[in-house]
Design a protein around this motif. Structure first.
Motif, PDB file in Angstrom:
ATOM      1  N   ILE B  22      66.582  66.561  -0.760  1.00 49.45           N
ATOM      2  CA  ILE B  22      66.400  66.799  -2.196  1.00 49.45           C
ATOM      3  C   ILE B  22      67.367  67.871  -2.686  1.00 49.45           C
ATOM      4  CG2 ILE B  22      64.784  67.662  -3.945  1.00 49.45           C
ATOM      5  CD1 ILE B  22      62.542  66.383  -2.211  1.00 49.45           C
ATOM      6  N   PHE B  23      67.499  68.929  -1.882  1.00 52.22           N
ATOM      7  CA  PHE B  23      68.405  70.013  -2.266  1.00 52.22           C
ATOM      8  C   PHE B  23      69.827  69.491  -2.479  1.00 52.22           C
ATOM      9  CE2 PHE B  23      71.471  73.328  -1.230  1.00 52.22           C
ATOM     10  CZ  PHE B  23      71.088  74.321  -2.113  1.00 52.22           C
ATOM     11  N   LEU B  24      70.310  68.687  -1.510  1.00 50.46           N
ATOM     12  CA  LEU B  24      71.686  68.181  -1.632  1.00 50.46           C
ATOM     13  C   LEU B  24      71.816  67.168  -2.766  1.00 50.46           C
ATOM     14  CD1 LEU B  24      72.939  67.824   2.053  1.00 50.46           C
ATOM     15  CD2 LEU B  24      73.619  69.495   0.346  1.00 50.46           C
ATOM     16  N   ALA B  25      70.761  66.363  -2.978  1.00 51.46           N
ATOM     17  CA  ALA B  25      70.827  65.392  -4.067  1.00 51.46           C
ATOM     18  C   ALA B  25      70.967  66.114  -5.406  1.00 51.46           C
ATOM     19  CB  ALA B  25      69.581  64.513  -4.070  1.00 51.46           C
ATOM     20  N   VAL B  26      70.209  67.218  -5.572  1.00 49.70           N
ATOM     21  CA  VAL B  26      70.226  67.923  -6.857  1.00 49.70           C
ATOM     22  C   VAL B  26      71.461  68.812  -7.007  1.00 49.70           C
ATOM     23  CG1 VAL B  26      69.029  69.600  -8.310  1.00 49.70           C
ATOM     24  CG2 VAL B  26      67.732  67.866  -7.060  1.00 49.70           C
ATOM     25  N   PHE B  27      71.810  69.559  -5.965  1.00 52.09           N
ATOM     26  CA  PHE B  27      72.844  70.573  -6.140  1.00 52.09           C
ATOM     27  C   PHE B  27      74.201  70.208  -5.561  1.00 52.09           C
ATOM     28  CE2 PHE B  27      68.907  73.131  -6.484  1.00 52.09           C
ATOM     29  CZ  PHE B  27      69.100  73.543  -7.792  1.00 52.09           C
ATOM     30  N   PHE B  28      74.295  69.028  -4.941  1.00 52.54           N
ATOM     31  CA  PHE B  28      75.603  68.594  -4.453  1.00 52.54           C
ATOM     32  C   PHE B  28      76.028  67.291  -5.141  1.00 52.54           C
ATOM     33  CE2 PHE B  28      77.783  66.106  -0.944  1.00 52.54           C
ATOM     34  CZ  PHE B  28      79.030  66.687  -1.130  1.00 52.54           C
ATOM     35  N   VAL B  29      75.151  66.279  -5.103  1.00 49.93           N
ATOM     36  CA  VAL B  29      75.507  64.984  -5.684  1.00 49.93           C
ATOM     37  C   VAL B  29      75.515  65.052  -7.210  1.00 49.93           C
ATOM     38  CG1 VAL B  29      74.899  62.556  -5.865  1.00 49.93           C
ATOM     39  CG2 VAL B  29      74.594  63.747  -3.704  1.00 49.93           C
ATOM     40  N   MET B  30      74.455  65.639  -7.789  1.00 48.46           N
ATOM     41  CA  MET B  30      74.367  65.644  -9.247  1.00 48.46           C
ATOM     42  C   MET B  30      75.504  66.402  -9.934  1.00 48.46           C
ATOM     43  SD  MET B  30      70.296  65.378 -10.019  1.00 48.46           S
ATOM     44  CE  MET B  30      70.415  65.854 -11.729  1.00 48.46           C
ATOM     45  N   PRO B  31      75.898  67.588  -9.440  1.00 45.63           N
ATOM     46  CA  PRO B  31      77.050  68.238 -10.096  1.00 45.63           C
ATOM     47  C   PRO B  31      78.306  67.372 -10.054  1.00 45.63           C
ATOM     48  CG  PRO B  31      75.955  69.782  -8.638  1.00 45.63           C
ATOM     49  CD  PRO B  31      75.292  68.451  -8.419  1.00 45.63           C
ATOM     50  N   LEU B  32      78.554  66.718  -8.912  1.00 44.02           N
ATOM     51  CA  LEU B  32      79.761  65.899  -8.811  1.00 44.02           C
ATOM     52  C   LEU B  32      79.669  64.691  -9.739  1.00 44.02           C
ATOM     53  CD1 LEU B  32      80.449  65.993  -4.941  1.00 44.02           C
ATOM     54  CD2 LEU B  32      81.522  67.344  -6.737  1.00 44.02           C
ATOM     55  N   ALA B  33      78.479  64.080  -9.808  1.00 45.45           N
ATOM     56  CA  ALA B  33      78.300  62.926 -10.685  1.00 45.45           C
ATOM     57  C   ALA B  33      78.452  63.346 -12.144  1.00 45.45           C
ATOM     58  CB  ALA B  33      76.928  62.300 -10.444  1.00 45.45           C
ATOM     59  N   ASP B  34      77.837  64.482 -12.473  1.00 48.41           N
ATOM     60  CA  ASP B  34      77.895  65.027 -13.828  1.00 48.41           C
ATOM     61  C   ASP B  34      79.340  65.299 -14.236  1.00 48.41           C
ATOM     62  OD1 ASP B  34      76.793  66.441 -16.186  1.00 48.41           O
ATOM     63  OD2 ASP B  34      77.602  68.214 -15.183  1.00 48.41           O
ATOM     64  N   ASN B  35      80.089  65.852 -13.293  1.00 48.87           N
ATOM     65  CA  ASN B  35      81.488  66.184 -13.534  1.00 48.87           C
ATOM     66  C   ASN B  35      82.315  64.921 -13.781  1.00 48.87           C
ATOM     67  OD1 ASN B  35      83.841  67.981 -13.465  1.00 48.87           O
ATOM     68  ND2 ASN B  35      84.290  66.935 -11.545  1.00 48.87           N
ATOM     69  N   SER B  36      82.071  63.898 -12.952  1.00 48.43           N
ATOM     70  CA  SER B  36      82.811  62.648 -13.136  1.00 48.43           C
ATOM     71  C   SER B  36      82.416  61.989 -14.446  1.00 48.43           C
ATOM     72  CB  SER B  36      82.545  61.685 -11.975  1.00 48.43           C
ATOM     73  OG  SER B  36      82.978  62.282 -10.786  1.00 48.43           O
ATOM     74  N   ALA B  37      81.114  62.053 -14.784  1.00 53.70           N
ATOM     75  CA  ALA B  37      80.653  61.445 -16.032  1.00 53.70           C
ATOM     76  C   ALA B  37      81.396  62.042 -17.222  1.00 53.70           C
ATOM     77  CB  ALA B  37      79.149  61.649 -16.190  1.00 53.70           C
ATOM     78  N   ARG B  38      81.621  63.358 -17.187  1.00 60.04           N
ATOM     79  CA  ARG B  38      82.291  64.024 -18.302  1.00 60.04           C
ATOM     80  C   ARG B  38      83.675  63.440 -18.544  1.00 60.04           C
ATOM     81  NH1 ARG B  38      82.934  69.013 -16.538  1.00 60.04           N
ATOM     82  NH2 ARG B  38      80.687  69.077 -16.243  1.00 60.04           N
ATOM     83  N   SER B  39      84.318  62.974 -17.458  1.00 54.99           N
ATOM     84  CA  SER B  39      85.671  62.450 -17.627  1.00 54.99           C
ATOM     85  C   SER B  39      85.664  61.086 -18.307  1.00 54.99           C
ATOM     86  CB  SER B  39      86.376  62.369 -16.274  1.00 54.99           C
ATOM     87  OG  SER B  39      85.762  61.404 -15.459  1.00 54.99           O
ATOM     88  N   PHE B  40      84.476  60.437 -18.376  1.00 54.99           N
ATOM     89  CA  PHE B  40      84.375  59.121 -19.026  1.00 54.99           C
ATOM     90  C   PHE B  40      83.788  59.211 -20.434  1.00 54.99           C
ATOM     91  CE2 PHE B  40      84.234  57.907 -14.491  1.00 54.99           C
ATOM     92  CZ  PHE B  40      85.282  57.016 -14.477  1.00 54.99           C
ATOM     93  N   LEU B  41      83.475  60.425 -20.900  1.00 54.79           N
ATOM     94  CA  LEU B  41      82.789  60.552 -22.187  1.00 54.79           C
ATOM     95  C   LEU B  41      83.738  61.021 -23.289  1.00 54.79           C
ATOM     96  CD1 LEU B  41      79.358  62.172 -21.260  1.00 54.79           C
ATOM     97  CD2 LEU B  41      79.874  59.777 -21.772  1.00 54.79           C
ATOM     98  N   THR B  42      83.562  60.400 -24.484  1.00 51.48           N
ATOM     99  CA  THR B  42      84.327  60.883 -25.628  1.00 51.48           C
ATOM    100  C   THR B  42      83.614  62.093 -26.222  1.00 51.48           C
ATOM    101  OG1 THR B  42      83.110  59.401 -27.070  1.00 51.48           O
ATOM    102  CG2 THR B  42      85.218  58.604 -26.241  1.00 51.48           C
ATOM    103  N   GLU B  43      84.228  62.730 -27.193  1.00 50.03           N
ATOM    104  CA  GLU B  43      83.664  63.921 -27.832  1.00 50.03           C
ATOM    105  C   GLU B  43      82.247  63.674 -28.352  1.00 50.03           C
ATOM    106  OE1 GLU B  43      85.757  66.959 -28.963  1.00 50.03           O
ATOM    107  OE2 GLU B  43      86.745  66.300 -27.124  1.00 50.03           O
ATOM    108  N   ASP B  44      82.045  62.457 -28.950  1.00 50.09           N
ATOM    109  CA  ASP B  44      80.721  62.188 -29.511  1.00 50.09           C
ATOM    110  C   ASP B  44      79.829  61.396 -28.560  1.00 50.09           C
ATOM    111  OD1 ASP B  44      82.324  60.025 -29.724  1.00 50.09           O
ATOM    112  OD2 ASP B  44      82.311  59.912 -31.920  1.00 50.09           O
ATOM    113  N   GLY B  45      80.142  61.399 -27.289  1.00 45.59           N
ATOM    114  CA  GLY B  45      79.218  60.836 -26.309  1.00 45.59           C
ATOM    115  C   GLY B  45      79.436  59.385 -25.923  1.00 45.59           C
TER     116      GLY B  45
END
Lengths: 263, 280
Positions: B22-45
């Motif tokens: 659980i620790f790695l899923a939340v604090f290792f996988v999620m930050p990386l996924a979140d970071n990659s998601a940001r690269s696919f998002l426009t300013e308005d989402g």
């Protein structure tokens, strides 16, 4: 000796000169009497060691780094040892996959882990704080504990624990009296690597820098960008001595043989 | 009944795994996924691929990806070529000296990247030891050379950090080579050199592979050496560092770190395949 053997040895010696020279030079410079970093040194003195104890940012960040290393290592052991116990006794395909997953933070670029975590932890409200540092350092330290404990526990036949169980020991007693003493070298080695990794980490800690959370490597990097004096050498030498002493003590306590099995 | 007991025992044992997972899923996988998601998002989402399109058609950014890969590959090849003879001496020739060799290999791993860079800066300064040797002591040059901020020195410093990993990987595979195969080749009349190239070397290809991937992966993500020693390289990690520090285009930095992550995942996949083949 054959000619080819001579060539091999000459090459190996040249290799180790290449490996040791840049490090040895720094150790010598930390004892210089000069006001600048150059080699060879004009005379010997301990003033740069004194200087690092007077320079407050070094001392403050050293304290942050020590606290961080100890807490992240403890957290890694609490999370990692049970997981390693489970994973080493399981031979199924998905246990192998989970082990690979748990070791994978070692293979990801540190700068990406640092950058991504900063944004994610800020959204969770942790921001740039000591707690954030502990969390991210635990992510990168956990694999060391899992790897060493798994390696050591795998080499121990299950028969020891089974014998204790058959003789009527409770689950907890088996763990306390049989398992724990047997895996202690793995925990020690894992904790040592974990602490040294945390203490030395720059690419992740860099993203969480603030007056309260700057670790020693972050402060050293900032210092080096503006000044080039031997206090960095003195600090590095102390750090090296500390790491070597820790390794030798761990070796005396648990034996180099078990430690190398673990790596 | 027995099945139920077995299942509950299994469930209880799985609890050992849960906290770390659980620790790695939340604090290792999620930050990386979140970071990659940001690269696919426009300013308005909204969803966009425009950053990747821009990245992969821009000559400058393509050059950066290529330079990252070429630099890592160069460091990897140099490290492996240097490491092989050393690993060979360690396993086959060193005898009682092997303990010392292992110590000399591990000792540099205990030093900080800052310490090593500092050492390089001192050795290769304009009035440093190396120029002094070349000009004054050996008389090979008339004027001191400029070493700092050259690509060569940055590569040497990266090799210095990574080559012990290559030596240890190759040595561990070399150790497992059945020497009777080599003796067989020798008895059948092959020369020592031919035996090495046709028997020993092919048997250690897996070790070279694992060592090479390890070195390549670490080289791909390293930037501290390049920040401090210069060399004029423009690599992905360096650019992420710069984006964070000065330009502050975080979406672009997310795009670059996602590309770096994909390369790392590809390496990891290769490494696991190789290890499985070795039966580890």
């Amino acid at each position: 000796m054959r000619l080819s053997d001579w060539a091999l040895w000459v090459f190996t010696i040249a290799f180790f000169i290449f490996m040791i020279l840049p490090i040895a030079v720094v150790v010598v410079i930390s004892f210089t009497s000069a006001g600048y970093a150059s080699f060879p040194i004009p005379g010997w003195s301990l003033k740069w060691f004194a200087r690092i104890f007077e320079y407050e940012p070094f001392m403050n960040s050293l304290w942050v780094s020590l606290k961080l290393g100890v807490i992240a290592t403890a957290a890694s052991c609490l999370l990692g040892v049970p997981a390693a116990l489970y994973l080493s006794r399981s031979r199924s395909g998905w246990a192998t996959a989970i082990t690979a997953f748990m070791l994978s933070p070692l293979s990801m670029p540190m700068i990406v882990i640092g950058f991504a975590s900063l944004f994610f932890l800020s959204r969770l409200g942790f921001g740039v704080s000591f707690l954030s540092l502990v969390i991210v350092h635990t992510v990168i330290c956990l694999p060391y504990v899992i790897r060493t404990v798994t390696a050591v526990y795998r080499a121990i036949p299950p028969a020891y624990e089974e014998a204790a169980q058959i003789l009527g020991a409770s689950r907890l007693t088996v763990f306390r009296e049989v398992t724990l003493p047997l895996i202690r070298p793995g925990i020690a080695a894992g904790s040592l690597f974990s602490f040294l990794t945390s203490f030395d980490n720059l690419p992740v800690s860099y993203f969480f820098g603030s007056a309260q959370t700057n670790t020693l490597p972050v402060v050293m990097l900032a210092y080096m960008e503006h000044q080039f004096d031997p206090s960095i050498a003195a600090l590095s030498t102390l750090q090296l001595v500390f790491a070597v002493v820790a390794l030798v003590v761990a070796d005396r306590l648990y034996g180099i043989q078990k430690m190398t099995v673990a790596t | 009944m027995l099945d139920a007991v077995k299942n509950s025992a299994r469930a209880r044992r799985a609890l050992l795994l849960a906290p770390a997972l659980i620790f790695l899923a939340v604090f290792f996988v999620m930050p990386l996924a979140d970071n990659s998601a940001r690269s696919f998002l426009t300013e308005d989402g909204g969803f966009t691929l425009s950053r990747y399109a821009a990245f992969l058609t821009d000559r400058f950014y393509l050059g950066v990806i290529l330079e990252t890969l070429i630099l890592s590959a160069a460091v990897t090849v140099i490290s492996v070529v240097i490491a092989y003879p050393v690993a060979y001496v360690l396993v086959r020739k060193a005898g009682r000296l092997s303990g010392l060799i292992v110590f000399l290999l591990i000792a540099p791993l205990l030093t900080s990247i800052i310490m090593r860079t500092f050492g390089w800066q001192v050795l290769f300064a304009r009035r440093g030891l190396v120029n002094q040797w070349l000009v004054t002591d050996l008389g090979l040059l008339d004027t001191p050379l400029r070493w700092l901020n050259t690509p060569g020195l940055a590569i040497a410093a990266l090799v210095h950090v990574l080559v012990p990993f290559a030596v240890l990987s190759i040595a561990s595979v070399l150790q497992g080579v059945d020497r009777r195969l080599e003796e067989g080749a020798l008895v059948l009349g092959a020369s020592r050199i031919r035996t090495f190239f046709e028997v020993t070397l092919p048997l250690t290809v897996d070790g070279i592979g694992t060592g090479a991937i390890l070195v390549f992966m670490i080289a791909n993500g390293s930037f501290v050496t390049l920040v401090l020693l210069g060399g004029g390289f423009q690599t992905l990690p360096l650019l992420i560092y710069q984006q964070f520090n000065t330009t502050r285009d975080f979406a672009l930095a997310s795009t670059m770190s996602t590309i770096l992550l994909v390369i790392a995942l590809a390496c990891l996949w290769l490494q696991l395949r190789l290890l499985r083949r070795q039966g580890v």
